[in-house]
Design a protein around this motif. Structure first.
Motif, PDB file in Angstrom:
ATOM      1  N   UNK A  19      30.088  34.559  26.820  1.00 58.94           N
ATOM      2  CA  UNK A  19      28.641  34.626  27.122  1.00 58.94           C
ATOM      3  C   UNK A  19      27.968  36.038  26.744  1.00 58.94           C
ATOM      4  N   UNK A  20      26.914  35.697  25.595  1.00 56.98           N
ATOM      5  CA  UNK A  20      26.233  36.864  24.925  1.00 56.98           C
ATOM      6  C   UNK A  20      25.019  37.188  25.814  1.00 56.98           C
ATOM      7  N   UNK A  21      23.934  36.107  25.519  1.00 54.05           N
ATOM      8  CA  UNK A  21      22.904  36.350  26.336  1.00 54.05           C
ATOM      9  C   UNK A  21      22.561  35.312  27.389  1.00 54.05           C
ATOM     10  N   UNK A  22      22.053  35.798  28.541  1.00 53.89           N
ATOM     11  CA  UNK A  22      22.135  35.001  29.816  1.00 53.89           C
ATOM     12  C   UNK A  22      20.861  34.761  30.577  1.00 53.89           C
ATOM     13  N   UNK A  23      20.079  33.758  29.910  1.00 49.32           N
ATOM     14  CA  UNK A  23      18.634  33.824  30.582  1.00 49.32           C
ATOM     15  C   UNK A  23      17.655  34.970  30.109  1.00 49.32           C
ATOM     16  N   UNK A  24      17.732  35.102  28.843  1.00 51.98           N
ATOM     17  CA  UNK A  24      16.748  35.911  28.421  1.00 51.98           C
ATOM     18  C   UNK A  24      15.169  35.482  28.447  1.00 51.98           C
ATOM     19  N   UNK A  25      14.267  36.167  28.894  1.00 51.69           N
ATOM     20  CA  UNK A  25      12.978  36.035  28.751  1.00 51.69           C
ATOM     21  C   UNK A  25      12.270  37.145  28.120  1.00 51.69           C
ATOM     22  N   UNK A  26      11.633  36.922  27.246  1.00 52.62           N
ATOM     23  CA  UNK A  26      11.003  38.291  26.284  1.00 52.62           C
ATOM     24  C   UNK A  26       9.541  37.643  25.939  1.00 52.62           C
ATOM     25  N   UNK A  27       8.697  38.744  25.973  1.00 57.60           N
ATOM     26  CA  UNK A  27       7.422  38.044  25.139  1.00 57.60           C
ATOM     27  C   UNK A  27       6.869  39.344  24.183  1.00 57.60           C
ATOM     28  N   UNK A  28       6.586  39.167  23.163  1.00 56.95           N
ATOM     29  CA  UNK A  28       6.078  40.151  22.161  1.00 56.95           C
ATOM     30  C   UNK A  28       4.735  39.838  21.615  1.00 56.95           C
ATOM     31  N   UNK A  29       3.708  40.863  21.778  1.00 50.77           N
ATOM     32  CA  UNK A  29       2.243  39.933  21.396  1.00 50.77           C
ATOM     33  C   UNK A  29       1.963  40.687  20.062  1.00 50.77           C
ATOM     34  N   UNK A  30       1.077  40.069  19.189  1.00 50.43           N
ATOM     35  CA  UNK A  30       0.815  40.407  17.980  1.00 50.43           C
ATOM     36  C   UNK A  30       0.347  41.936  17.966  1.00 50.43           C
ATOM     37  N   UNK A  31       0.802  42.658  16.990  1.00 53.60           N
ATOM     38  CA  UNK A  31       0.492  44.054  16.836  1.00 53.60           C
ATOM     39  C   UNK A  31       1.429  44.964  17.703  1.00 53.60           C
ATOM     40  N   UNK A  32       2.205  44.190  18.611  1.00 50.14           N
ATOM     41  CA  UNK A  32       2.950  45.215  19.493  1.00 50.14           C
ATOM     42  C   UNK A  32       4.277  45.470  19.192  1.00 50.14           C
ATOM     43  N   UNK A  33       4.831  46.948  19.496  1.00 48.01           N
ATOM     44  CA  UNK A  33       6.120  47.125  19.041  1.00 48.01           C
ATOM     45  C   UNK A  33       6.911  47.277  20.193  1.00 48.01           C
ATOM     46  N   UNK A  34       8.305  46.796  19.982  1.00 48.80           N
ATOM     47  CA  UNK A  34       9.172  46.772  21.253  1.00 48.80           C
ATOM     48  C   UNK A  34      10.460  47.214  20.852  1.00 48.80           C
ATOM     49  N   UNK A  35      11.129  48.282  21.371  1.00 48.73           N
ATOM     50  CA  UNK A  35      12.518  48.668  21.108  1.00 48.73           C
ATOM     51  C   UNK A  35      13.462  47.968  21.989  1.00 48.73           C
ATOM     52  N   UNK A  36      14.371  47.236  21.475  1.00 52.02           N
ATOM     53  CA  UNK A  36      15.571  46.664  22.269  1.00 52.02           C
ATOM     54  C   UNK A  36      16.813  47.574  21.977  1.00 52.02           C
ATOM     55  N   UNK A  37      17.253  48.466  23.367  1.00 50.85           N
ATOM     56  CA  UNK A  37      18.469  49.197  23.472  1.00 50.85           C
ATOM     57  C   UNK A  37      19.595  48.425  24.058  1.00 50.85           C
ATOM     58  N   UNK A  38      20.779  48.770  23.739  1.00 51.26           N
ATOM     59  CA  UNK A  38      22.100  48.343  24.273  1.00 51.26           C
ATOM     60  C   UNK A  38      23.255  49.023  23.665  1.00 51.26           C
ATOM     61  N   UNK A  39      24.398  48.967  24.277  1.00 49.29           N
ATOM     62  CA  UNK A  39      25.487  49.212  23.629  1.00 49.29           C
ATOM     63  C   UNK A  39      25.953  48.208  22.478  1.00 49.29           C
TER      64      UNK A  39
END
Length: 227
Positions: A19-39
């Motif tokens: 299992x790699x992803x387990x119930x991911x909820x994510x929203x990114x709006x127009x013009x927004x920037x988001x960093x996704x971190x993790x090992x």
């Protein structure tokens, strides 16, 4: 611009499903920037590939610019990538037989949004002026990554997906390339989802989330203070 709703993803292994992803909820709006971190191995690249339609969810929905990715066949997903997305990876994926100018304008030409003035502006801002006739093998790694960024932004994509875009560069080049990337993303009016393991790389973005054991959450206080 980008939404994940209860996304699950696993892969078959000799030991059974992983299992790699387990119930991911994510929203990114127009013009927004988001960093996704993790090992390493936490599923960051898998999430990015789902956003790009390079892979499909097991369950749950991914929506890009109002289109449900899982409902599209492969040709339609390819058109989505061509018309809506820009992709930047650690590996530069430049075409060896094309010079700097043609590599940079390749994606925009495929999307039928080639703008000579915007391309010239990108070349100038990326510090590549005068190098348009050179070929990738004649350039440094930092210069090649700049071309890859320019190629992704030449069509002015609605969403830019970047997977460790400075991971193969030395510290000085990485800082310069990151500054250029963020500045040009703003000029292009694109939303940005960037995968990184580095708090310093994540710091300038609007938001930062951490992927751990297949779930998203905030960065911890110690990481936040280093940012």
């Amino acid at each position: 611009m980008l939404e994940f709703r209860q996304v699950h993803k696993s892969y078959a292994t000799p030991q059974g499903p992983l299992q790699v992803l387990n119930g991911i909820d994510l929203r990114l709006d127009a013009g927004e920037s988001l960093a996704l971190m993790g090992e390493s191995g936490s599923g960051k690249s898998t999430l990015l590939h789902l956003a790009a339609g390079l892979d499909l969810t097991e369950t749950g929905d991914v929506t890009v610019a109002g289109q449900a990715v899982s409902s599209l066949d492969e040709p339609a997903r390819a058109r989505l990538r061509r018309d809506t997305l820009g992709l930047v990876f650690q590996q530069f994926h430049l075409v060896p037989s094309l010079n700097v100018g043609d590599n940079l304008r390749l994606q925009a030409r495929l999307a039928r949004r080639d703008d000579a003035e915007w391309a010239a502006h990108l070349i100038e801002r990326l510090g590549l002026a005068g190098m348009e006739k050179r070929y990738p093998e004649q350039l440094s790694g930092g210069q090649q990554q700049r071309i890859a960024i320019g190629r992704a932004l030449a069509p002015r994509p609605a969403l830019l997906l970047a997977d460790e875009p400075t991971g193969n560069l030395d510290e000085t080049s990485a800082g310069e390339v990151l500054d250029l990337l963020l500045s040009l993303v703003s000029e292009a009016g694109s939303a940005l989802l960037m995968v990184t393991h580095s708090p310093q790389v994540a710091a300038p973005l609007d938001r930062c989330l951490r992927l751990t054991h297949g779930r998203l959450g905030p960065v911890d206080e110690r990481e936040a203070s280093r940012r």
